[in-house]
Design a protein around this motif. Structure first.
Motif, PDB file in Angstrom:
ATOM      1  N   GLY A 164       0.773  -1.319  -0.205  1.00 37.31           N
ATOM      2  CA  GLY A 164       0.095  -0.100  -0.008  1.00 37.31           C
ATOM      3  C   GLY A 164       0.958   1.074   0.085  1.00 37.31           C
ATOM      4  N   GLY A 165       2.045   1.234   0.063  1.00 31.20           N
ATOM      5  CA  GLY A 165       2.905   2.148  -0.011  1.00 31.20           C
ATOM      6  C   GLY A 165       4.175   2.162   0.965  1.00 31.20           C
ATOM      7  N   TYR A 166       4.607   3.440   1.043  1.00 33.64           N
ATOM      8  CA  TYR A 166       6.101   3.652   1.834  1.00 33.64           C
ATOM      9  C   TYR A 166       6.291   4.956   2.144  1.00 33.64           C
ATOM     10  N   THR A 167       7.268   5.226   2.943  1.00 36.89           N
ATOM     11  CA  THR A 167       7.711   6.603   3.138  1.00 36.89           C
ATOM     12  C   THR A 167       8.871   6.992   2.134  1.00 36.89           C
ATOM     13  N   ALA A 168       8.853   8.187   2.269  1.00 36.95           N
ATOM     14  CA  ALA A 168      10.171   8.685   0.966  1.00 36.95           C
ATOM     15  C   ALA A 168      11.286   8.324   1.933  1.00 36.95           C
ATOM     16  N   ALA A 169      12.424   8.160   1.080  1.00 35.24           N
ATOM     17  CA  ALA A 169      13.631   7.731   1.514  1.00 35.24           C
ATOM     18  C   ALA A 169      14.342   9.108   1.993  1.00 35.24           C
ATOM     19  N   HIS A 170      15.052   9.131   3.021  1.00 34.12           N
ATOM     20  CA  HIS A 170      15.348  10.465   3.641  1.00 34.12           C
ATOM     21  C   HIS A 170      16.595  10.253   4.730  1.00 34.12           C
ATOM     22  N   ASN A 278      -0.811   4.250  -1.917  1.00 32.57           N
ATOM     23  CA  ASN A 278      -1.858   3.999  -2.989  1.00 32.57           C
ATOM     24  C   ASN A 278      -2.482   2.845  -2.773  1.00 32.57           C
ATOM     25  N   LEU A 279      -4.183   3.253  -2.468  1.00 33.78           N
ATOM     26  CA  LEU A 279      -4.899   2.080  -2.187  1.00 33.78           C
ATOM     27  C   LEU A 279      -5.825   1.927  -3.613  1.00 33.78           C
ATOM     28  N   MET A 280      -6.921   1.328  -3.498  1.00 34.08           N
ATOM     29  CA  MET A 280      -7.720   1.097  -4.371  1.00 34.08           C
ATOM     30  C   MET A 280      -8.580   2.243  -4.572  1.00 34.08           C
ATOM     31  N   TRP A 281      -8.280   3.499  -4.585  1.00 37.43           N
ATOM     32  CA  TRP A 281      -9.187   4.708  -4.697  1.00 37.43           C
ATOM     33  C   TRP A 281     -10.075   4.704  -5.759  1.00 37.43           C
ATOM     34  N   GLY A 282     -11.307   4.857  -5.632  1.00 37.28           N
ATOM     35  CA  GLY A 282     -12.391   5.166  -6.577  1.00 37.28           C
ATOM     36  C   GLY A 282     -13.145   3.690  -6.892  1.00 37.28           C
TER      37      GLY A 282
END
Length: 828
Positions: A164-170, A278-282
């Motif tokens: 479902g996603g991740y955090t930004a690399a930093h 990002n999930l299954m928006w819509g």
């Protein structure tokens, strides 16, 4: 030579001491996720005994221990003795492991409060030092909330479950994770060198502590890199890294306190857009879940506030067990699995989606019971009491049902001074403009007189143009092109025209790529029919009926006197499942995905006349200015933050005009430098794990638009959102005194996040959404014996000295940073 050799040996020793290789292992899941009750607890204990070097981080749903205690009591007792040892720690005590970014800040607080209480009911010596999760359960305000719970550290990694996603690399070894209010939390980030795993769409390279990961960290200057994998609790792996390879198992708290180089921690002002999700928006199932959760979330918070008003007014006491159970079922519906695997089976419930319906229905029923009990009602009473659960005065049009009381009658309304109030009757409903003080109520007398109200109607019209107008707006609909808005003139914005007549898209147009038809389909292609539903001095409401391809839709648009909101209630009556998206997806696990690019989903478009705009969007206890050029991506590896929680605001960078969009559920939005603001309505096709996210019923969505001038702070965009979420409550009562009361009055920009009765005290939580930090004056409509600031666990932080104290009034000041919260205990 001996000196040289000694120097070399010391150097080698120093390097090897500085070059550690560490790993955080453990389990994720629970009784609603993955936790085999018959063997798992003993399995963990046996492996800890077999591998004394192993360390276990636990992200286990707190309710799990209720079942473990019954099913395997001996293992439960042994586990309880192990809690607090150097081999084990709890890393996520939230009740149902929510994603956090998709629910309200208040919900996040309750998740932790109830979760910690549940765990400590089993293991009184449990401590909560570091927040760490398997999935991207992050949001920008967590440093403030976690600190308020006594949690000192965090990890921003989720290396093995990034579906479902991740955090930004930093950043490097450690960062100071800084929240929007300025709170700081020492954290292990997803390193700047922690890339996504090649060939995977759910992992980063940190999930196995591979040589490649270690070498990347060394080259990046990280001396003591740490990898991580919180295994599903259903797995039988035991220690995750089998061959060792120099890896040492650690708990997060030990790693941060004793191994990582804290002196090199850099400041990380973590933006909400660093949550790349990002999930299954819509999809229809996501819409239903989002709307059910949002509605229940609003209901229980409002119910608690109503119970406080009832308590202060006439001693009403809500049943706390009812409120607790309402929160419990809501929290379960916020479980991350609810959102990412809604079609998965869930024991005793059917699917997750089925469970969410049952859970949120239970929360709604309990909330309605508390609300109805908080004020004495009388369906045949002579007065209407209007209750306001916000800390600001409100002037709004409200309605109350007078079913069965208007036969050959009409109604006159009077306020508590005897002045006649403007009102209108439509059918069996009374509309009137209520003026209600902050966090309190106003009462209006009804007088029934003979006579029937005659209502005029423009009937129905097909094609052509039609204009509705009141004191705030003049809106013209073009029925030849599907009922789009040809013009929106905002009188409160100096007569500004908000529709971009030169855009290739139309304002209010619904547009999407129907891949079975091989083209973009739009509601503009067929003419629409308009029917006037309500037309009086207070309310203007029209219904537009049209088609998207062969599928009929209905839009009900409402504007009310004095309100800057344009409310839209949309229903699409699908005749069959329609494939909607960029293409027919067949490789759901590939990096390239059809369901990522929202420009191909069915969306409602809002091309405004605003120039050079930037997006602001709210998040839990935060508002984020978008730094993205656009919201578009089509790969898992390129996710951009495109989530609308409650609202987004499209504002001119250099001008003074803006327009806010409010959604009744968490979903995605679209915007770009050459693309108008749009709200995602419908995706249909294959999604995660190859599941077909099909259309199987009508689509129902509510949204509101608010053109305005000035910044979102000046326009009170956040306050309007809270008013949408907690509408004024109109109740028929018997009251000859026509009382009006205010119990909590707040300065501009400060909101009541929550209020409840605890023992014989009232606890209120304040949130500062204004752009001005500092002392805020709070006025109570009661005499307070004592005022105490408490933390999120109820512990006393400091005493607050009242500025003034009178029999029916107390004032005090509270220091609030922007986006900050404070919890105040008021002893009556």
């Amino acid at each position: 030579m001996r000196i040289l050799l000694l120097a070399i040996m010391l150097c080698v020793t120093a390097v090897s001491a500085a070059q550690g290789r560490y790993f955080v292992d453990g389990y994720h899941g629970g009784v609603y996720g993955h936790y085999p009750l018959k063997w798992k607890t003993k399995f963990i204990l046996d492996n800890l005994a077999k591998h004394p070097e192993w360390r276990v981080s636990l992200e286990i749903e707190p309710e799990t221990w209720d079942s473990v205690k019954v099913v395997t009591p001996q293992a439960y007792a042994e586990f309880a003795r192990k809690v607090g040892s150097e081999q084990m720690e709890f890393t996520n005590p939230s009740y149902a492991q929510p994603y956090c970014y998709n629910i309200s800040g208040e919900s996040i607080i309750r998740q932790f409060q109830y979760g910690i209480a549940k765990i400590r009911s089993h293991f009184p010596n449990a401590t909560f030092v570091t927040y760490s999760v398997e999935e991207p359960c992050f949001t920008s305000c967590l440093p403030m909330i976690l600190s308020g719970l006594g949690i000192k550290y965090a990890s921003l990694k989720c290396p093995n479950t990034c579906w479902g996603g991740y955090t930004a690399a930093h950043g490097g070894e450690l960062v100071n994770w800084i929240g929007p209010d300025g709170s700081r939390l020492l954290a292990v980030p997803r390193y700047g060198c922690e890339s996504l795993e090649p060939g995977s769409t759910w992992q980063t390279i940190a999930w196995t502590n591979s040589d490649r990961y270690f070498e990347a960290c060394t080259a990046y200057g990280i001396n003591n890199p740490v990898g991580m994998c919180l295994q599903d609790a259903g797995w039988r792996n035991g220690p995750w890294i089998k061959d060792g390879g120099g890896t040492k198992y650690v708990l997060w708290s030990h790693y941060i306190e004793n191994i990582a180089d804290r002196s090199k921690a850099t400041d990380y002002h973590f933006s909400q857009e660093d949550v790349r999700v990002n999930l299954m928006w819509g999809s229809q199932v996501m819409q239903r879940i989002g709307r059910q959760v949002r509605s229940a979330e609003n209901a229980i918070v409002k119910a608690e506030k109503m119970s406080v008003i009832g308590y202060l007014d006439h001693g009403y006491r809500a049943d706390q067990s009812v409120i607790d159970e309402a929160w419990r079922t809501l929290m379960l519906s916020q479980h991350h699995d609810s959102w990412i695997v809604p079609y998965n089976g869930l024991k005793n419930y059917g699917t997750w989606a089925d469970a969410i319906k049952q859970w949120t229905d239970a929360t709604q029923a309990a909330s309605e019971a508390v609300i109805s009990g908080s004020m004495p009602t009388a369906t045949t009473g002579n007065a209407v009491r209007v209750v306001n659960t916000q800390g600001i005065a409100r002037t709004e049009v409200v309605k109350v049902s007078l079913a069965g009381r208007l036969a050959n009658k009409t109604v006159r309304l009077y306020d508590n001074r005897g002045a006649k109030v403007e009102s209108a009757v439509h059918g069996e409903e009374l509309y009137f403009e209520a003026i209600v003080p902050p966090f309190g109520y106003a009462t209006y007398k009804m007088e029934f007189i003979d006579g029937v109200v005659s209502e005029t109607s423009a009937g129905e019209m097909r094609g052509g143009e039609y204009t509705i107008e009141n004191d705030v707006y003049s809106i013209t609909f073009d029925l030849d092109r599907g009922g789009v808005a040809k013009s929106i003139v905002a009188k409160h914005c100096g007569g500004k025209e908000y529709v971009d007549a030169g855009s290739e898209y139309l304002f209010g147009e619904m547009r999407g790529y129907f891949y079975n038809k091989g083209r973009f389909v739009s509601s503009r292609e067929r003419e629409a029919t308009l029917k006037v539903l309500i037309d009086n001095a207070l309310v203007k409401q029209v219904q537009i009926e049209g088609y998207i391809a062969e599928h009929p839709y209905t839009k009900v648009i409402t504007i009310t006197k004095g309100s800057e909101l344009i409310d839209v209630n949309l229903t699409i009556d699908w005749q069959h499942n329609e494939g909607i998206g960029e293409y027919r997806e067949s490789k759901w696990a590939a990096d390239r995905r059809a369901y990522c690019d929202d420009r191909y989903k069915l969306s409602v478009m809002f091309p405004t006349s605003l120039a050079e705009t930037r997006i602001y969007k709210n998040a839990p206890f935060d508002v984020c200015k978008s730094s993205a050029e656009n919201t578009f991506f089509n790969r898992w590896s390129e996710i951009k933050h495109n989530v609308i929680l409650h609202w987004v605001d499209e504002a001119e960078e250099r001008g003074n005009y803006a327009m806010a969009l409010y959604s009744d559920h968490t979903t995605s939005y679209q915007h770009g430098s050459d693309y108008p603001l749009a709200l995602t309505l419908q995706y249909s096709g294959q999604g995660l794990w190859g599941r077909n996210y099909l259309i199987d019923r009508s689509t129902q969505v509510k949204y509101s638009l608010m053109p305005h001038t000035g910044t979102w702070q000046k326009a009170k965009v956040s306050e309007k959102s809270d008013c949408i979420n907690e509408p004024l409550q109109a109740i028929i009562i018997n009251d000859d005194k026509l009382l009006s009361k205010s119990y909590v009055q707040l300065p501009e920009g400060v909101m009541v996040s929550a209020a409840n009765v605890v023992d014989n005290s009232v606890v209120i939580r304040l949130y500062n959404a204004s752009d001005i930090a500092g002392k805020k004056r709070v006025t109570l409509g009661i005499a307070a014996n004592s005022l105490t600031e408490i933390d999120l666990l109820g512990n006393e932080v400091s005493e607050i000295r009242a500025k003034t104290k009178q029999p029916d009034k107390t004032t005090f000041d509270v220091e609030l940073p922007q986006y900050g919260i404070k919890t105040i205990k008021i002893t009556i």
